[in-house]
Write a protein that holds these residues in place. Structure first.
Motif, mmCIF file in Angstrom:
data_model
loop_
_atom_site.group_PDB
_atom_site.id
_atom_site.type_symbol
_atom_site.label_atom_id
_atom_site.label_comp_id
_atom_site.label_asym_id
_atom_site.label_seq_id
_atom_site.Cartn_x
_atom_site.Cartn_y
_atom_site.Cartn_z
ATOM 1 N N VAL A 35 0.842 -1.199 0.000
ATOM 2 C CA VAL A 35 0.000 0.000 0.000
ATOM 3 C C VAL A 35 0.877 1.248 0.000
ATOM 4 O O VAL A 35 1.853 1.330 0.740
ATOM 5 C CB VAL A 35 -0.927 0.020 1.242
ATOM 6 C CG1 VAL A 35 -1.599 1.373 1.404
ATOM 7 C CG2 VAL A 35 -1.971 -1.083 1.150
ATOM 8 N N ASN A 36 0.501 2.224 -0.838
ATOM 9 C CA ASN A 36 1.100 3.555 -0.812
ATOM 10 C C ASN A 36 -0.013 4.501 -0.371
ATOM 11 O O ASN A 36 -0.878 4.866 -1.162
ATOM 12 C CB ASN A 36 1.635 3.934 -2.196
ATOM 13 C CG ASN A 36 2.272 5.303 -2.213
ATOM 14 O OD1 ASN A 36 1.889 6.213 -1.483
ATOM 15 N ND2 ASN A 36 3.262 5.459 -3.071
ATOM 16 N N LEU A 37 -0.005 4.863 0.926
ATOM 17 C CA LEU A 37 -1.090 5.681 1.471
ATOM 18 C C LEU A 37 -1.197 7.039 0.796
ATOM 19 O O LEU A 37 -2.293 7.502 0.502
ATOM 20 C CB LEU A 37 -0.880 5.898 2.984
ATOM 21 C CG LEU A 37 -1.152 4.712 3.888
ATOM 22 C CD1 LEU A 37 -0.770 5.047 5.326
ATOM 23 C CD2 LEU A 37 -2.609 4.294 3.819
ATOM 24 N N GLU A 38 -0.051 7.701 0.568
ATOM 25 C CA GLU A 38 -0.063 9.046 -0.012
ATOM 26 C C GLU A 38 -0.695 9.059 -1.398
ATOM 27 O O GLU A 38 -1.445 9.977 -1.744
ATOM 28 C CB GLU A 38 1.362 9.620 -0.086
ATOM 29 C CG GLU A 38 2.004 9.892 1.254
ATOM 30 C CD GLU A 38 2.525 8.633 1.949
ATOM 31 O OE1 GLU A 38 2.815 7.636 1.257
ATOM 32 O OE2 GLU A 38 2.610 8.643 3.192
ATOM 33 N N ALA A 39 -0.407 8.029 -2.179
ATOM 34 C CA ALA A 39 -0.932 7.966 -3.547
ATOM 35 C C ALA A 39 -2.311 7.311 -3.609
ATOM 36 O O ALA A 39 -2.994 7.404 -4.627
ATOM 37 C CB ALA A 39 0.047 7.211 -4.445
ATOM 38 N N GLY A 40 -2.716 6.612 -2.543
ATOM 39 C CA GLY A 40 -3.992 5.894 -2.573
ATOM 40 C C GLY A 40 -3.954 4.712 -3.529
ATOM 41 O O GLY A 40 -4.931 4.409 -4.204
ATOM 42 N N LYS A 41 -2.810 4.037 -3.565
ATOM 43 C CA LYS A 41 -2.624 2.929 -4.505
ATOM 44 C C LYS A 41 -2.165 1.677 -3.765
ATOM 45 O O LYS A 41 -1.542 1.757 -2.708
ATOM 46 C CB LYS A 41 -1.559 3.283 -5.540
ATOM 47 C CG LYS A 41 -1.793 4.607 -6.231
ATOM 48 C CD LYS A 41 -1.984 4.407 -7.692
ATOM 49 C CE LYS A 41 -2.125 5.747 -8.391
ATOM 50 N NZ LYS A 41 -3.326 5.870 -9.128
ATOM 51 N N VAL A 42 -2.482 0.527 -4.349
ATOM 52 C CA VAL A 42 -2.006 -0.751 -3.832
ATOM 53 C C VAL A 42 -1.406 -1.528 -4.999
ATOM 54 O O VAL A 42 -2.083 -1.768 -6.000
ATOM 55 C CB VAL A 42 -3.147 -1.591 -3.204
ATOM 56 C CG1 VAL A 42 -2.590 -2.880 -2.619
ATOM 57 C CG2 VAL A 42 -3.900 -0.795 -2.160
ATOM 58 N N ASP A 43 -0.135 -1.891 -4.871
ATOM 59 C CA ASP A 43 0.524 -2.740 -5.864
ATOM 60 C C ASP A 43 0.362 -4.182 -5.408
ATOM 61 O O ASP A 43 0.767 -4.534 -4.298
ATOM 62 C CB ASP A 43 2.016 -2.409 -5.980
ATOM 63 C CG ASP A 43 2.255 -1.019 -6.554
ATOM 64 O OD1 ASP A 43 1.494 -0.620 -7.454
ATOM 65 O OD2 ASP A 43 3.192 -0.349 -6.114
ATOM 66 N N VAL A 44 -0.239 -5.011 -6.264
ATOM 67 C CA VAL A 44 -0.488 -6.407 -5.914
ATOM 68 C C VAL A 44 0.201 -7.309 -6.928
ATOM 69 O O VAL A 44 0.039 -7.136 -8.137
ATOM 70 C CB VAL A 44 -2.005 -6.722 -5.914
ATOM 71 C CG1 VAL A 44 -2.250 -8.117 -5.361
ATOM 72 C CG2 VAL A 44 -2.785 -5.689 -5.121
ATOM 73 N N THR A 45 0.986 -8.267 -6.427
ATOM 74 C CA THR A 45 1.605 -9.275 -7.277
ATOM 75 C C THR A 45 0.840 -10.569 -7.047
ATOM 76 O O THR A 45 0.671 -11.010 -5.905
ATOM 77 C CB THR A 45 3.095 -9.452 -6.916
ATOM 78 O OG1 THR A 45 3.744 -8.185 -7.044
ATOM 79 C CG2 THR A 45 3.762 -10.451 -7.847
ATOM 80 N N PHE A 46 0.347 -11.150 -8.143
ATOM 81 C CA PHE A 46 -0.544 -12.301 -8.008
ATOM 82 C C PHE A 46 -0.443 -13.246 -9.190
ATOM 83 O O PHE A 46 0.075 -12.891 -10.246
ATOM 84 C CB PHE A 46 -1.989 -11.832 -7.829
ATOM 85 C CG PHE A 46 -2.542 -11.066 -9.012
ATOM 86 C CD1 PHE A 46 -3.370 -11.689 -9.926
ATOM 87 C CD2 PHE A 46 -2.228 -9.734 -9.209
ATOM 88 C CE1 PHE A 46 -3.876 -10.995 -11.023
ATOM 89 C CE2 PHE A 46 -2.721 -9.022 -10.297
ATOM 90 C CZ PHE A 46 -3.547 -9.661 -11.208
ATOM 91 N N ASP A 47 -0.968 -14.454 -8.986
ATOM 92 C CA ASP A 47 -1.033 -15.488 -10.015
ATOM 93 C C ASP A 47 -2.429 -15.429 -10.631
ATOM 94 O O ASP A 47 -3.418 -15.743 -9.965
ATOM 95 C CB ASP A 47 -0.780 -16.851 -9.371
ATOM 96 C CG ASP A 47 -0.775 -17.988 -10.373
ATOM 97 O OD1 ASP A 47 -1.326 -17.832 -11.482
ATOM 98 O OD2 ASP A 47 -0.215 -19.052 -10.039
#
Length: 69
Positions: A35-47
């Motif tokens: 999670v990047n709180l300042e940007a309001g983004k979540v980077d998710v690595t998934f299959d």
């Protein structure tokens, strides 16, 4: 493995970060969530063969946050 960035509205603190990351990491197929709180983004690595973006969106929204895909 695929990495996708989700726009998540309503996250404002460390508890929000832990809640969203924890919910995503419980999903089978998700190997990482950042999670990047300042940007309001979540980077998710998934299959992609095990979990869908819709399912990830659903678990984040179940925690009380809005996801814009």
């Amino acid at each position: 493995m695929t990495t996708k960035t989700l726009d998540v509205k309503g996250m404002s603190c460390g508890h929000c970060k832990m809640t969203v990351e924890g919910a995503l990491k419980k999903l089978d197929g998700v190997s990482a969530a950042q999670v990047n709180l300042e940007a309001g983004k979540v980077d998710v690595t998934f299959d992609e063969s095990k979990v869908t973006v819709d399912k990830m969106k659903e678990v984040i929204e179940d925690q009380g946050y809005d996801v814009e895909v």
